[in-house]
Design a protein around this motif. Structure first.
Motif, PDB file in Angstrom:
ATOM      1  N   VAL A 456       0.832  -1.197   0.000  1.00 26.22           N
ATOM      2  CA  VAL A 456       0.000   0.000   0.000  1.00 26.22           C
ATOM      3  C   VAL A 456       0.870   1.253   0.000  1.00 26.22           C
ATOM      4  O   VAL A 456       1.785   1.383   0.822  1.00 26.22           O
ATOM      5  CB  VAL A 456      -0.937   0.029   1.211  1.00 26.22           C
ATOM      6  N   THR A 457       0.576   2.158  -0.904  1.00 22.15           N
ATOM      7  CA  THR A 457       1.216   3.471  -0.951  1.00 22.15           C
ATOM      8  C   THR A 457       0.226   4.522  -0.471  1.00 22.15           C
ATOM      9  O   THR A 457      -0.960   4.448  -0.772  1.00 22.15           O
ATOM     10  CB  THR A 457       1.666   3.799  -2.380  1.00 22.15           C
ATOM     11  N   GLY A 477       2.618   6.668   4.155  1.00 22.77           N
ATOM     12  CA  GLY A 477       3.699   6.337   3.226  1.00 22.77           C
ATOM     13  C   GLY A 477       3.462   4.961   2.662  1.00 22.77           C
ATOM     14  O   GLY A 477       2.434   4.704   2.044  1.00 22.77           O
ATOM     15  N   GLN A 478       4.391   4.035   2.900  1.00 24.52           N
ATOM     16  CA  GLN A 478       4.280   2.684   2.346  1.00 24.52           C
ATOM     17  C   GLN A 478       4.102   1.669   3.463  1.00 24.52           C
ATOM     18  O   GLN A 478       4.818   1.688   4.473  1.00 24.52           O
ATOM     19  CB  GLN A 478       5.514   2.334   1.522  1.00 24.52           C
ATOM     20  N   VAL A 479       3.109   0.769   3.271  1.00 26.07           N
ATOM     21  CA  VAL A 479       2.809  -0.279   4.246  1.00 26.07           C
ATOM     22  C   VAL A 479       2.658  -1.595   3.500  1.00 26.07           C
ATOM     23  O   VAL A 479       2.066  -1.654   2.422  1.00 26.07           O
ATOM     24  CB  VAL A 479       1.511   0.041   5.021  1.00 26.07           C
ATOM     25  N   GLN A 480       3.213  -2.658   4.089  1.00 26.96           N
ATOM     26  CA  GLN A 480       3.121  -3.987   3.480  1.00 26.96           C
ATOM     27  C   GLN A 480       2.375  -4.916   4.417  1.00 26.96           C
ATOM     28  O   GLN A 480       2.560  -4.885   5.633  1.00 26.96           O
ATOM     29  CB  GLN A 480       4.524  -4.534   3.205  1.00 26.96           C
ATOM     30  N   GLU A 511       8.034   2.470   5.053  1.00 26.86           N
ATOM     31  CA  GLU A 511       8.510   3.827   4.751  1.00 26.86           C
ATOM     32  C   GLU A 511       9.916   3.938   5.337  1.00 26.86           C
ATOM     33  O   GLU A 511      10.087   4.107   6.544  1.00 26.86           O
ATOM     34  CB  GLU A 511       7.564   4.865   5.345  1.00 26.86           C
ATOM     35  N   LYS A 512      10.927   3.874   4.465  1.00 29.07           N
ATOM     36  CA  LYS A 512      12.294   3.702   4.941  1.00 29.07           C
ATOM     37  C   LYS A 512      12.881   4.965   5.562  1.00 29.07           C
ATOM     38  O   LYS A 512      13.676   4.892   6.500  1.00 29.07           O
ATOM     39  CB  LYS A 512      13.178   3.231   3.777  1.00 29.07           C
ATOM     40  N   LEU A 521      17.284   7.390   8.080  1.00 28.96           N
ATOM     41  CA  LEU A 521      16.535   6.151   8.198  1.00 28.96           C
ATOM     42  C   LEU A 521      15.514   6.260   9.322  1.00 28.96           C
ATOM     43  O   LEU A 521      15.840   6.673  10.434  1.00 28.96           O
ATOM     44  CB  LEU A 521      17.476   4.978   8.467  1.00 28.96           C
ATOM     45  N   SER A 522      14.278   5.907   9.023  1.00 31.29           N
ATOM     46  CA  SER A 522      13.199   6.025  10.002  1.00 31.29           C
ATOM     47  C   SER A 522      13.404   5.041  11.149  1.00 31.29           C
ATOM     48  O   SER A 522      13.773   3.880  10.938  1.00 31.29           O
ATOM     49  CB  SER A 522      11.857   5.754   9.328  1.00 31.29           C
TER      50      SER A 522
END
Length: 638
Positions: A456-457, A477-480, A511-512, A521-522
């Motif tokens: 998911v973006t 952000g981005q989730v997998q 979300e890196k 880096l998060s």
């Protein structure tokens, strides 16, 4: 599937499905989205007698629903029986809870039909809670929790749905015009976190919603079916918060110099919602069929208090609007009812005008009016194959979910507006296999296993502001998400059945880098998303004894088990913040017994929920009711 609630009767409810919950899962009633139907007619208060059946889509959602769902969809199909019937029920139970439902229908030989469903719900919701309490002398919240009771948690709603028209006519299989009238009232006991408690804050609303449904099969030519639905809802809302006091969980208070326990004082507004959906299906022959759906909806918020006094905390403009249109087309291939495949495409449009926080702080927002537009395509393919006693399933799609009206514009109570939200875009893969077998005459088994992948973006995350307890929605952000589901059931004649489900599905932050764009880096990269259960299970067993006491009677007793593993309230990698960071695992048990007499004309049922009185939580440590009992009396005749 798991139903998540913020508390007792009337509290905010959401569905957890495929690792997603809340507004990621779309809810329909007769194919019409429930988003704009008003608070008096929602999942948390409609009676079960209203439903003939409930369809659950945990993979690809059919284009006939016109959905922009990300994690699946629920479609509640109401009872449209063409015969004359009466279905009346009353239930009462713990915490002074009362529910009444009257469901009547009459159809003449000429096809004229009238349907009425009227229901009411009432509860004090005065259940015990285990929480921390603020000491006003020291202004310190205790580290240790104590038992107290919800004291400002009353809820009631009254709703009537009337439909009339014609069925089984040459020009229409069904033509119904209807009106839904409803009102509801709710004390607001606390914010989205338990430590903030209220004693005088409340909300109420009314719903006036005319509706239309028209269906006709084989119209114009054999194999061509049409369905048209529409409704318009003018929903009045009033949120009242005028106290000059601050309360704790003992009901003690201190005086304040400002007005309002929360953020808002008196807010009055109208929500104007309109929705229309057109479904066209053409079945060329037994193998080939085509479908088109166009779902259009609009939402406008209108200030109802023309004499409102503005202050420095008021929004600069109270009016906001949202327009959405989803068009879908599909082609289905059916080979001897053994192999069925569907390919589809969707086009999404959304335009929103509303308020956006342009300040640097969620605790002290600075709002500005903005207009945001979205235009995108989605597509996919789904296939199923039947072989002997097995069914194999696979689907691949690019799905979008447009932000909901509440996420974009808030609710003026505990949900903040953010009109700048972008749609969520997800790449999905679903795999499944099921097995069903009857054997030795009296025995049957069913098994199902499925797996899913979601990338998911612009995932829309619901966050809680600690200072006020308000919620806000932001694009994360981005989730997998990678998950598996298992289900198994056993049946012995019609006498005994037992089964259960196990679900593991974990949303991971992919979300890196942090949001400031400095290549840092998060800290939360590869963390599980907060407030999302990732492992849960359900079990059930039921015994049915026919002809007990007299012929055509039926006695049923059932047992239900619910397990939810511990999950994080906040980001795991950010460590302790002086507050609880996770919800403990929970295991609860329900027992339900019912006795139906004279082929179901007279019915009595007794329910014991959470009989071991476990402390149960679903969202941000908001405690649900403990042990409760309920008795329901029902009369049905057709």
């Amino acid at each position: 599937m798991k139903v998540r609630q913020n508390g007792g009767l009337g509290s905010r409810s959401s569905i957890s499905l495929n690792g997603f919950s809340g507004r990621h899962v779309k809810i329909f009633i007769d194919g019409v989205p429930m988003d704009g139907m008003g608070s008096a007619f929602q999942l948390n208060n409609i009676p079960i007698n209203l439903a003939e059946r409930i369809e659950i889509y945990n993979g690809v959602v059919p284009i006939e629903l016109g959905a922009d769902a990300l994690g699946g969809a629920i479609n509640i199909i109401t009872n449209k029986n063409s015969k004359s019937f009466a279905d009346v029920s009353y239930s009462f139970g713990s915490f002074n809870t009362h529910k009444t439902n009257i469901n009547l229908g009459h159809t003449t030989k000429s096809g004229f039909t009238v349907l009425l469903n009227a229901f009411q719900n009432y509860s004090d919701n005065s259940y015990p809670v285990y929480t921390q309490v603020r000491d006003f002398e020291t202004s310190i919240i205790s580290k240790d929790s104590v038992w107290t009771k919800a004291f400002h948690n009353n809820y009631h709603n009254e709703t009537a749905v009337l439909k009339t028209g014609f069925v089984n006519k040459k020009w229409a299989d069904q033509f119904l015009v209807g009106i839904t009238l409803g009102k509801d009232y709710s004390d607001i006991q606390n914010a989205n976190i338990m430590k903030i408690v209220y004693r005088e804050k409340s909300r109420k609303g009314t719903t006036v919603m005319p509706s239309l449904i028209y269906t006709k099969k084989n119209i114009f030519t054999p194999g061509f079916d049409v369905t048209l639905t529409g409704n318009y809802n003018r929903n009045y809302n009033q949120n009242t918060d005028t106290a000059t006091r601050e309360y704790n969980w003992y009901g003690h208070f201190i005086q304040k110099k400002t007005v309002g326990e929360g953020v808002n004082s008196i807010v009055e507004f109208y929500n104007n919602n309109a929705n229309a959906s057109l479904n066209l299906i053409y079945k060329l022959n037994e193998q080939h069929s085509f479908a088109l759906n166009d779902n259009w909806s609009t939402y406008q918020r209108e200030n109802a208090d023309k004499n409102i006094i503005k202050d420095q905390f008021s929004l600069p403009k109270d009016n906001s609007s949202n327009y959405k249109n989803v068009v879908g087309v599909s082609y289905k291939y059916n080979y001897n009812k053994k192999w069925v495949s569907t390919i589809f495409g969707k086009h999404y449009i959304q335009s929103t005008t509303g308020m956006v926080n342009v300040g640097e702080s969620e605790s002290f927002p600075t709002y500005k009016e903005m207009t945001a537009k979205s235009d995108a395509f989605g597509y996919g393919i789904a296939s199923t194959f039947l072989l002997n006693d097995f069914q194999y399933k696979i689907s691949v799609e690019k799905a979008l979910r447009m932000p909901s009206a509440i996420e974009l514009m808030g609710d003026a109570v505990l949900e903040r507006a953010n009109a700048s939200l972008r749609p969520e875009v997800s790449e999905n893969v679903n795999l499944g296999i099921s097995y069903q077998k009857d054997f030795a005459k009296n025995h049957a088994v069913y098994f199902d296993a499925s797996g899913l992948y979601r990338n998911v973006t612009d995932f829309i995350q619901r966050q809680i502001v600690p200072r006020t307890g308000e919620a806000s929605s932001v694009n994360h952000g981005q989730v997998q998400n990678i998950g598996v589901n298992f289900e198994g059931r056993y049946y012995y004649k019609r006498f005994f059945s037992a089964g259960g489900t196990v679900t593991y599905q974990s949303l991971i932050n992919k979300e890196k880098y942090d949001k400031y764009g400095n290549a840092q880096l998060s800290q939360t990269y590869n963390d599980r998303m907060p407030n999302q259960p990732y492992f849960y299970a359900n079990g059930e067993a039921e015994i049915r004894i026919p002809d007990l006491g007299a012929k055509a009677n039926l006695f049923t007793v059932g047992y239900h088990l619910h397990y939810v593993h511990s999950f994080f309230l906040r980001w795991p990698s950010l460590g302790e913040s002086g507050e609880k960071t996770s919800i403990d695992k929970t295991l609860s048990h329900d027992i339900i017994a019912s006795y139906a007499m004279k082929s179901g004309r007279y019915n009595i049922s007794v329910e014991g929920r959470n009989i071991t009185d476990q402390r149960l939580y679903d969202n941000y440590s908001l405690q649900k009711p403990g042990r409760s009992f309920n008795v329901k009396l029902r009369y049905f005749i057709m």
